[in-house]
Write a protein that holds these residues in place. Sequence first.
Motif, PDB file in Angstrom:
ATOM      1  N   PRO A   1       0.809  -1.233   0.000  1.00  0.00           N
ATOM      2  CA  PRO A   1       0.000   0.000   0.000  1.00  0.00           C
ATOM      3  C   PRO A   1       0.834   1.270   0.000  1.00  0.00           C
TER       4      PRO A   1
ATOM      5  N   ALA B   1       0.878   4.148  -2.907  1.00  0.00           N
ATOM      6  CA  ALA B   1       0.644   5.561  -2.587  1.00  0.00           C
ATOM      7  C   ALA B   1       1.800   6.432  -3.071  1.00  0.00           C
ATOM      8  N   THR B   2       3.023   5.966  -2.866  1.00  0.00           N
ATOM      9  CA  THR B   2       4.185   6.718  -3.327  1.00  0.00           C
ATOM     10  C   THR B   2       4.211   6.819  -4.843  1.00  0.00           C
TER      11      THR B   2
ATOM     12  N   ILE C   1       1.562   9.338  -6.120  1.00  0.00           N
ATOM     13  CA  ILE C   1       1.950  10.730  -5.886  1.00  0.00           C
ATOM     14  C   ILE C   1       3.045  11.160  -6.861  1.00  0.00           C
TER      15      ILE C   1
ATOM     16  N   GLY D   1      -6.022   7.285  -9.732  1.00  0.00           N
ATOM     17  CA  GLY D   1      -6.398   7.458  -8.330  1.00  0.00           C
ATOM     18  C   GLY D   1      -7.604   6.635  -7.943  1.00  0.00           C
TER      19      GLY D   1
ATOM     20  N   GLN E   1      -7.487   3.644  -5.136  1.00  0.00           N
ATOM     21  CA  GLN E   1      -7.930   4.423  -3.984  1.00  0.00           C
ATOM     22  C   GLN E   1      -7.837   3.637  -2.677  1.00  0.00           C
TER      23      GLN E   1
ATOM     24  N   LYS F   1      -5.672   1.186  -1.924  1.00  0.00           N
ATOM     25  CA  LYS F   1      -4.262   1.121  -1.554  1.00  0.00           C
ATOM     26  C   LYS F   1      -3.725   2.483  -1.152  1.00  0.00           C
ATOM     27  N   LEU F   2      -4.240   3.547  -1.797  1.00  0.00           N
ATOM     28  CA  LEU F   2      -3.782   4.894  -1.476  1.00  0.00           C
ATOM     29  C   LEU F   2      -4.168   5.271  -0.054  1.00  0.00           C
TER      30      LEU F   2
ATOM     31  N   GLY G   1      -2.232   3.091   2.341  1.00  0.00           N
ATOM     32  CA  GLY G   1      -0.821   3.463   2.403  1.00  0.00           C
ATOM     33  C   GLY G   1      -0.588   4.746   3.151  1.00  0.00           C
ATOM     34  N   LEU G   2      -1.430   5.760   2.881  1.00  0.00           N
ATOM     35  CA  LEU G   2      -1.233   7.042   3.567  1.00  0.00           C
ATOM     36  C   LEU G   2      -1.555   6.972   5.041  1.00  0.00           C
TER      37      LEU G   2
END
Length: 273
Positions: free
Chosen positions: A192, A196-197, A200, A256, A260, A262-263, A266-267
């Motif tokens: 995740p 996310a990385t 971005i 995205g 979403q 995983k984002l 992850g964040l």
Amino acid sequence: MRIKNASLTLGAWLAGMVFFLPVAWMVLTSFHSESDAASNPPAFTAPLTLDGYREFFGTGGGPDPWPPLINSLTASLASTVLVLLLALPAAYALTIRPVRAWRDVLFFFLSTKMLPVIAGLLPVYLFAREIGFLDNIWLLVILYTSMNLPIAVWMLQSFLAEVPVSVIEAAQLDGARLPVVLGRVVAPVVLPGIVATALICFIFSWNELLFARVLTGVTAETAPVFLTRFITSQGLFLAQLSAASIAISLPVLAAGFAAQDKLVQGLSLGAVK
């Protein structure tokens, strides 16, 4: 308590509407003719048309948008892959096997983002001109990789801090070398965070305009540079510009939306034990 919760909910909805209304207005403008889009006051009930999208995709006699879109996709994807390949071992060295003064290394990475982009534009331009690399998509790949690498190392370092060291030590006892540890042990655990990385870095590369505007011409023109064609000395073509902005934003929105879960995961990784 109910009044407080209702007030917070109402405030959240109002804040969301403030951010959503400009996007909704741009979408509506993209379906208007140029005369209706430029009317003052705005024509909310104006007839809808696809002329802006036809003009963007070249069916109305405008420039072909596909080469800039392909260039942006190539530069964004290639730089993101390179960033991950470089940032994951670096974050591993700074977290799992900390180097000496690893905090100073992280703050050095962060300090590189404090330099204004415009300050490095002229040296990069002169260097690219001397080596014959102007209007080359791979120059943008190298630049985007170097620009996104510090923030990728910072993000992945925070994610790798949550990986149990015992899992890595167990893999090493079984004879796994560093590439195997990174690819089969560490990467699945922090997937995740990697997603996310990557998302971005992809967004930052896709939206970059300054270097692309100065260092490219025709061959390596990217989608943000292509957008500037709709602002000419003849005027501002609002409908065409809105349609082009929506079309160019779709790849990022699709990425995205697809990532979403995983984002968000992850964040928020490490926020709750």
